[in-house]
Design a protein around this motif. Structure first.
Motif, PDB file in Angstrom:
ATOM      1  N   GLY A 184     -28.254  10.967  -4.851  1.00 46.88           N
ATOM      2  CA  GLY A 184     -27.605  10.511  -6.161  1.00 46.88           C
ATOM      3  C   GLY A 184     -27.093   9.027  -6.289  1.00 46.88           C
ATOM      4  N   ALA A 185     -26.637   8.461  -5.232  1.00 44.57           N
ATOM      5  CA  ALA A 185     -26.276   7.079  -5.252  1.00 44.57           C
ATOM      6  C   ALA A 185     -27.385   6.418  -5.282  1.00 44.57           C
ATOM      7  N   ILE A 186     -28.602   6.973  -4.327  1.00 47.38           N
ATOM      8  CA  ILE A 186     -29.859   6.032  -4.323  1.00 47.38           C
ATOM      9  C   ILE A 186     -30.468   5.953  -5.689  1.00 47.38           C
ATOM     10  N   ALA A 187     -30.446   7.030  -6.276  1.00 49.55           N
ATOM     11  CA  ALA A 187     -31.375   7.025  -7.711  1.00 49.55           C
ATOM     12  C   ALA A 187     -30.544   6.205  -8.494  1.00 49.55           C
ATOM     13  N   THR A 188     -29.264   6.404  -8.645  1.00 44.57           N
ATOM     14  CA  THR A 188     -28.441   5.662  -9.531  1.00 44.57           C
ATOM     15  C   THR A 188     -28.786   4.154  -9.615  1.00 44.57           C
ATOM     16  N   TRP A 197     -27.429 -12.104  -4.752  1.00 44.97           N
ATOM     17  CA  TRP A 197     -25.889 -12.569  -4.600  1.00 44.97           C
ATOM     18  C   TRP A 197     -25.238 -11.770  -5.702  1.00 44.97           C
ATOM     19  N   ASN A 198     -25.911 -12.060  -7.037  1.00 48.68           N
ATOM     20  CA  ASN A 198     -25.011 -11.556  -8.231  1.00 48.68           C
ATOM     21  C   ASN A 198     -24.821 -10.087  -8.188  1.00 48.68           C
ATOM     22  N   GLY A 199     -25.964  -9.080  -7.871  1.00 52.45           N
ATOM     23  CA  GLY A 199     -25.962  -7.891  -8.067  1.00 52.45           C
ATOM     24  C   GLY A 199     -25.584  -6.728  -6.866  1.00 52.45           C
ATOM     25  N   VAL A 200     -25.908  -7.210  -5.714  1.00 53.26           N
ATOM     26  CA  VAL A 200     -25.885  -6.482  -4.635  1.00 53.26           C
ATOM     27  C   VAL A 200     -24.476  -5.662  -4.245  1.00 53.26           C
ATOM     28  N   GLY A 201     -23.404  -6.677  -4.789  1.00 50.09           N
ATOM     29  CA  GLY A 201     -22.070  -5.795  -4.626  1.00 50.09           C
ATOM     30  C   GLY A 201     -21.921  -4.473  -5.276  1.00 50.09           C
ATOM     31  N   VAL A 202     -22.787  -4.426  -6.526  1.00 51.42           N
ATOM     32  CA  VAL A 202     -22.635  -3.386  -7.175  1.00 51.42           C
ATOM     33  C   VAL A 202     -23.259  -1.982  -6.343  1.00 51.42           C
ATOM     34  N   THR A 203     -24.596  -2.488  -5.624  1.00 45.03           N
ATOM     35  CA  THR A 203     -25.471  -1.440  -5.063  1.00 45.03           C
ATOM     36  C   THR A 203     -24.425  -0.703  -4.143  1.00 45.03           C
ATOM     37  N   MET A 204     -23.818  -2.057  -3.329  1.00 49.83           N
ATOM     38  CA  MET A 204     -22.645  -1.595  -2.153  1.00 49.83           C
ATOM     39  C   MET A 204     -21.647  -0.515  -2.525  1.00 49.83           C
ATOM     40  N   ALA A 205     -20.973  -0.911  -3.948  1.00 45.15           N
ATOM     41  CA  ALA A 205     -20.167   0.055  -4.414  1.00 45.15           C
ATOM     42  C   ALA A 205     -20.601   1.331  -4.703  1.00 45.15           C
ATOM     43  N   ILE A 206     -21.833   1.562  -5.194  1.00 42.81           N
ATOM     44  CA  ILE A 206     -22.482   2.909  -5.595  1.00 42.81           C
ATOM     45  C   ILE A 206     -22.679   3.660  -4.317  1.00 42.81           C
ATOM     46  N   MET A 207     -23.236   2.643  -3.369  1.00 41.33           N
ATOM     47  CA  MET A 207     -23.596   3.468  -1.789  1.00 41.33           C
ATOM     48  C   MET A 207     -22.356   3.784  -1.309  1.00 41.33           C
ATOM     49  N   LEU A 208     -21.382   3.011  -1.269  1.00 44.40           N
ATOM     50  CA  LEU A 208     -20.143   3.467  -0.693  1.00 44.40           C
ATOM     51  C   LEU A 208     -19.531   4.670  -1.200  1.00 44.40           C
ATOM     52  N   ALA A 209     -19.432   4.719  -2.354  1.00 42.19           N
ATOM     53  CA  ALA A 209     -19.044   5.980  -3.071  1.00 42.19           C
ATOM     54  C   ALA A 209     -19.751   7.303  -2.565  1.00 42.19           C
ATOM     55  N   GLY A 210     -21.280   6.974  -2.500  1.00 45.29           N
ATOM     56  CA  GLY A 210     -21.890   7.881  -1.935  1.00 45.29           C
ATOM     57  C   GLY A 210     -21.844   8.455  -0.378  1.00 45.29           C
ATOM     58  N   LEU A 211     -21.471   7.351   0.229  1.00 40.03           N
ATOM     59  CA  LEU A 211     -21.157   7.692   1.684  1.00 40.03           C
ATOM     60  C   LEU A 211     -19.865   8.608   1.860  1.00 40.03           C
ATOM     61  N   ARG A 212     -18.826   8.117   0.941  1.00 38.34           N
ATOM     62  CA  ARG A 212     -17.546   8.919   0.951  1.00 38.34           C
ATOM     63  C   ARG A 212     -17.548  10.088   0.314  1.00 38.34           C
TER      64      ARG A 212
END
Lengths: 307, 316
Positions: free
Chosen positions: B232-236, B186-201
């Motif tokens: 890149g996003a996955i590794a990050t 709950w605390n951290g998954v938003g960050v993963t989402m943000a990084i992945m979303l930047a990767g998708l874009r």
């Protein structure tokens, strides 16, 4: 490590314009599904905040009925006052306020100190490299990944040798040390992205290390410094481990005191007071988050290594 | 000059991963050295000397204060014979695999749904990310309250009429760790989402056109074409979560204090307990040194991959 990817992401996250996914159809079943999923997820993420707020506004008799999610039938602000003013940690019954002021002191000192140092580091590493400077930077990046437990004990011994252990300057030093890897990386990447002609022109005009730093680099680094301030303010405010180990009883930060209030209550556990205390502790970083908005996301992306 | 650059390059090691082309010739400037004194002190004094001392003390029988009575590998032998430590290591593996695995899957899923040209993207992003602004202590305490067996979610659902409902993971030692995983997610998954979303874009729009022309369904494109392109996003996000897992401390202290029993003990807690309450510095340092091993392994892997790609680049 992937700091290259990180830094590009730091700018990429902001530079990216609009979704790149497939074009949506009109309001089809799948569109409804998309929104249903997102709304359900959002409810999950909001649930703890809701529970915190409603619990903190209920009286204990109502809490004992067990309607966790219900809006209080009788609103009371008593728990908030108690959490701030009179909640007990062991024998001290001063509420959270000493912890709050300690956290304010620690954060207000650590944020500028750590940022100024990292700014100079980044500047020197971009324009004034010397033999061994890259090696030092490598060690710092490595430091971003080291588990804190590996360095904590020698650091305790070292700080007590110089009389800084369990003092306010001591905890400021500790936050400066552990904030340095990521902040230095942030500033180094920023300064190396500046046009080098800027630096050369100033050199030709006869400016030296500090002259260029104060007159050119410092004014130019305002945007990245906003990111650094957000990153450090939330990071230091939320710190628990260093506060427990290095701050000492006198300077105990809010997070440590919150944990003590909630977990060491003797007698009846007052859940409403606990939740009010929890919200109070979360309030500062939450305000920073909602005020800073997109800058915060940028800070996370930039600070991804900090973990 | 080239020699200097070369030796600097190899010594920089990790730093070379932060590939920024050298712009200035190295010239000795004492002001630069003075300006970076804090960095020199931190890099050498903390990240080299402190680690060396930790390792040295792990070979001694230090109790309350550090000493230099070397006893060989005894602390390590004792460490690996201590159930509490072995359980800690098991726990951190289970915790790590679950929270990284779930974090990746949920983070990517959220990012994909966020990528559907939805209305109110900023609002959803704020909602998914705000927990990360809060301290892990806050996270731990909130979830502890919601998992309360008598007054928490379990009771609220039972009152709705489902009287057999069970959802209080923290009170049982078999399930306590899963409760901590959920709180951490709950605390951290938003960050993963943000990084992945930047990767998708960041994925080229041409890819989408090509996939559409070939008639590949959207979900297949996301899973088999776009995902592999986001290395890149996955590794990050992977490395970000790894460092978080090795360090996991605050949330466990706030949620369970390592209990019930030793069911949520973690290596980081083991170390801190041995240098504080249990006054057994030698043992604590042996455990701390063991915590360094996975980090060194990851860095070694990074070195290896870089070396291999350099060699490939050299051949081509």
């Amino acid at each position: 490590m992937t700091s290259e990817a990180l830094s590009s992401r730091a700018t990429g996250a902001v530079a990216a314009t609009g979704p790149s996914g497939p074009k949506p159809n009109k309001l089809t079943l799948s569109r409804v599904g998309v929104y249903a999923f997102l709304i359900l997820a959002a409810l999950f993420f909001l649930m703890p905040l809701w529970v915190m707020v409603v619990t903190s506004l209920k009286g204990m008799p109502e809490i004992r009925q067990g309607h966790l999610f219900n809006w209080p039938s009788m609103l009371t602000f008593e728990p908030w006052l108690k959490a701030w003013d009179t909640a007990c940690t062991g024998r001290d019954c001063n509420g959270l306020k000493p912890g709050f002021w300690n956290s304010v002191k620690i954060t207000a000192l650590s944020v500028p100190v750590s940022i100024v140092i990292a700014m100079i580091n980044g500047y020197a590493l971009s324009f004034w490299r010397y033999k061994g400077s890259e090696f030092l930077f490598g060690v710092l990046v490595f430091g971003a990944f080291v588990p804190y437990q590996v360095v904590i004990y020698p650091l305790i011994i070292g700080l007590s040798k110089v009389g800084l252990f369990a003092t306010l300057p001591g905890i400021v030093v500790v936050h400066t040390i552990f904030g340095m890897p990521i902040l230095t990386l942030l500033y180094r990447n920023f300064f190396t992205s500046l046009p080098v002609e800027l630096f050369k022109a100033a050199r030709v005009d006869g400016a030296g290390f500090w002259g260029i730093f104060f007159r050119i680099m410092l004014p130019m680094s305002v945007p990245i410094t906003v990111v650094a301030v957000i990153l450090q303010t939330t990071g230091i405010w939320n710190d628990f481990l260093f506060g427990t180990v290095f701050a000492g009883r006198e300077n105990m930060p809010m997070t440590v005191q919150l944990n003590n209030i909630v977990t060491t209550t003797t007698g009846i556990r007052e859940y409403n007071v606990n939740m009010a205390a929890t919200i109070l502790t979360a309030a500062v970083p939450l305000v920073v988050y909602f005020v800073s908005g997109k800058w915060f996301v940028r800070g996370i992306a930039a600070g991804a290594v900090k973990g | 000059m080239t020699q200097v650059a070369q030796s600097g390059g190899s010594a920089a090691g990790l730093a070379s991963a932060v590939a920024v082309k050298p712009r200035m010739r190295r010239r000795f400037n004492y002001q630069s050295v003075i300006g970076t004194m804090p960095m020199i002190a931190t890099a050498v004094g903390v990240f080299i000397i402190c680690i060396i001392f930790s390792i040295i003390w792990s070979f001694t029988n230090s109790k309350l204060f550090p000493n230099f009575n070397f006893i060989g590998l005894d602390q390590y032998v004792r460490l690996w014979r201590t159930d509490r430590w072995i359980i800690s290591v098991q726990n951190v593996f289970v915790f790590g695999i679950l929270s990284i695995g779930l974090g990746m899957v949920v983070g990517y899923l959220l990012a994909v749904f966020m990528d559907q040209r939805i209305k109110g993207e900023d609002l959803f992003r704020s909602i998914f990310l705000y927990p990360f602004a809060m301290s892990l202590v806050v996270t731990g305490l909130v979830w502890q309250w919601m998992f309360d067996p008598n007054l928490g979610i379990q009771e609220a659902v039972r009152q709705l009429g489902w009287t057999g409902f069970e959802f209080a993971p923290l009170v049982k030692s078999e399930t306590a760790l899963y409760g901590v995983v959920l709180g951490g997610l709950w605390n951290g998954v938003g960050v993963t989402m943000a990084i992945m979303l930047a990767g998708l874009r960041g994925v080229d729009a041409e890819i989408w056109k090509a996939a559409k022309i070939d008639g590949i369904p959207t979900w297949k494109t996301y899973l088999f074409i776009v995902l592999p392109m986001m290395r890149g996003a996955i590794a990050t996000s992977f490395i970000l979560q790894c460092t978080g897992v090795v360090r996991v401390f605050d949330i466990v202290i706030a949620m369970t204090q390592g209990g019930p029993g030793v069911s949520t003990q973690m290596p980081a807690i083991y170390v801190i307990q041995h240098i504080t309450d249990r006054v057994n510095v030698g043992q604590g340092m042996a455990a701390a040194t063991m915590m360094l091993v996975p980090v060194m392994a990851l860095i070694g892997l990074q070195y290896f991959l870089q070396w291999r790609s350099n060699r490939k680049a050299g051949r081509a």
